[in-house]
Design an enzyme around this catalytic site. Structure first.
Site, mmCIF file in Angstrom:
data_model
loop_
_atom_site.group_PDB
_atom_site.id
_atom_site.type_symbol
_atom_site.label_atom_id
_atom_site.label_comp_id
_atom_site.label_asym_id
_atom_site.label_seq_id
_atom_site.Cartn_x
_atom_site.Cartn_y
_atom_site.Cartn_z
ATOM 1 N N CYS A 94 0.801 -1.223 0.000
ATOM 2 C CA CYS A 94 0.000 0.000 0.000
ATOM 3 C C CYS A 94 0.841 1.284 0.000
ATOM 4 C CB CYS A 94 -0.980 -0.062 1.164
ATOM 5 S SG CYS A 94 -2.393 1.025 0.937
ATOM 6 N N ARG A 128 -12.453 6.744 -0.326
ATOM 7 C CA ARG A 128 -11.460 5.682 -0.170
ATOM 8 C C ARG A 128 -11.981 4.367 -0.752
ATOM 9 N NH1 ARG A 128 -7.477 7.358 3.056
ATOM 10 N NH2 ARG A 128 -6.673 5.257 3.251
ATOM 11 N N HIS A 191 -3.339 -5.426 2.605
ATOM 12 C CA HIS A 191 -3.003 -5.460 4.030
ATOM 13 C C HIS A 191 -3.573 -6.745 4.615
ATOM 14 C CE1 HIS A 191 -1.593 -1.371 4.560
ATOM 15 N NE2 HIS A 191 -2.616 -0.909 3.886
HETATM 16 N N1 GLN Z 1 -1.852 6.754 2.109
HETATM 17 C C1 GLN Z 1 -2.157 5.828 1.114
HETATM 18 C C2 GLN Z 1 -3.572 5.903 0.582
HETATM 19 O O1 GLN Z 1 -4.513 6.181 1.315
HETATM 20 C C3 GLN Z 1 -1.819 4.457 1.611
HETATM 21 C C4 GLN Z 1 -2.750 3.902 2.640
HETATM 22 C C5 GLN Z 1 -2.346 2.570 3.166
HETATM 23 O O2 GLN Z 1 -1.153 2.208 3.251
HETATM 24 N N2 GLN Z 1 -3.340 1.817 3.641
HETATM 25 O O3 GLN Z 1 -3.751 5.687 -0.595
#
Ligand code: GLN
Length: 240
Positions: A94, A128, A191
């Site tokens: 990520c 998101r 993740h």
């Molecule tokens: N900051 C990045 C995003 O939101 C990565 C987030 C993450 O590692 N879960 O795209």
């Protein structure tokens, strides 16, 4: 035999238990009688790519990615790029994955110029992309995981996706791709952490590292009953 792992920013980039990936690599190596060392490469520390066989970078939020940008440019960028080009095994998750590309434009308008070691860029949006997801690699390995990112990643011609989406958003929610692969470097939004419930993928990475260092080597089969049950459970509850 010994496999040396460099864990970059273990304290700053460790969302959703990403450190679990290191535990899996270590355990699966040791269960086969292969020694393993893990060095934590934190802020302010430098390293030499030649000293390691595998590299791991976890995920982080926009805040950590911004904080780490300066540190990354004090030599870690050069060594990481060298590791990637020389075919070392690299796994990045990520936020860590995004850092290997050209830039990350956050949803609130900041442009973080990254390594540019791999041909892709990432643009954030306020909405998101969150959820359990699954994808399949070109070797046919089905991988289950959990994604939560604002960044949409777009791959260039110089790299391949790590897999094709089975369910979820992946790189950008548009083109059905997930993650990146280039030589022996793999980036993914997964993740969870990714390796405990995807032992086939863990062994795929381990075999590449062993092949690099010692030539071809059959990996001893391990009892993955629990790991496979966990994966099956995720598949049946959330994916298929
Ligand atoms: N900051 C990045 C995003 O939101 C990565 C987030 C993450 O590692 N879960 O795209």
């Amino acid at each position: 035999m010994i496999i040396k792992i460099a864990h970059l920013y273990p304290d700053m980039l460790n969302l959703y238990g990403d450190r679990g990936n290191i535990l899996v690599l270590k355990t699966r190596l040791k269960s086969r009688g292969i020694d393993c060392t893990v060095d934590n490469i934190t802020m302010g520390k430098t390293f030499n790519a030649d000293d390691y066989d595998m590299f791991f970078i976890g995920g982080g939020q926009d805040f950590e990615q911004d904080v780490l940008l300066n540190d990354l440019k004090k030599g870690k960028d050069r060594e990481l790029s060298r590791a990637i080009e020389s075919g070392k095994v690299v796994l990045a998750i990520c936020g860590g994955y995004q850092m290997l590309g050209k830039y990350y434009q956050t949803y609130d308008g900041k442009k973080l110029e990254y390594l540019g070691a791999l041909d892709f860029y990432t643009v954030g949006k306020e909405e998101r992309m969150i959820g359990n997801y699954a994808f399949k690699t070109k070797e046919g390995i089905e991988i289950v995981g959990f994604e939560n990112h604002s960044g949409r990643t777009y791959l260039g011609k110089g790299v391949e996706p790590l897999g094709k989406m089975i369910k979820g958003y992946g790189n950008n929610g548009e083109d059905g791709t997930e993650g990146v692969r280039y030589k022996n470097t793999f980036g993914t939004y997964s993740h969870g952490p990714i390796l405990p419930k995807n032992p086939q993928f863990a062994d795929f990475l381990i075999s590449l590292a062993i092949k690099n260092k010692y030539g071809s080597q059959e990996l001893k089969t391990l009892d993955d009953n629990f790991e496979n049950k966990a994966k099956k459970q995720v598949m049946s509850l959330y994916i298929k």
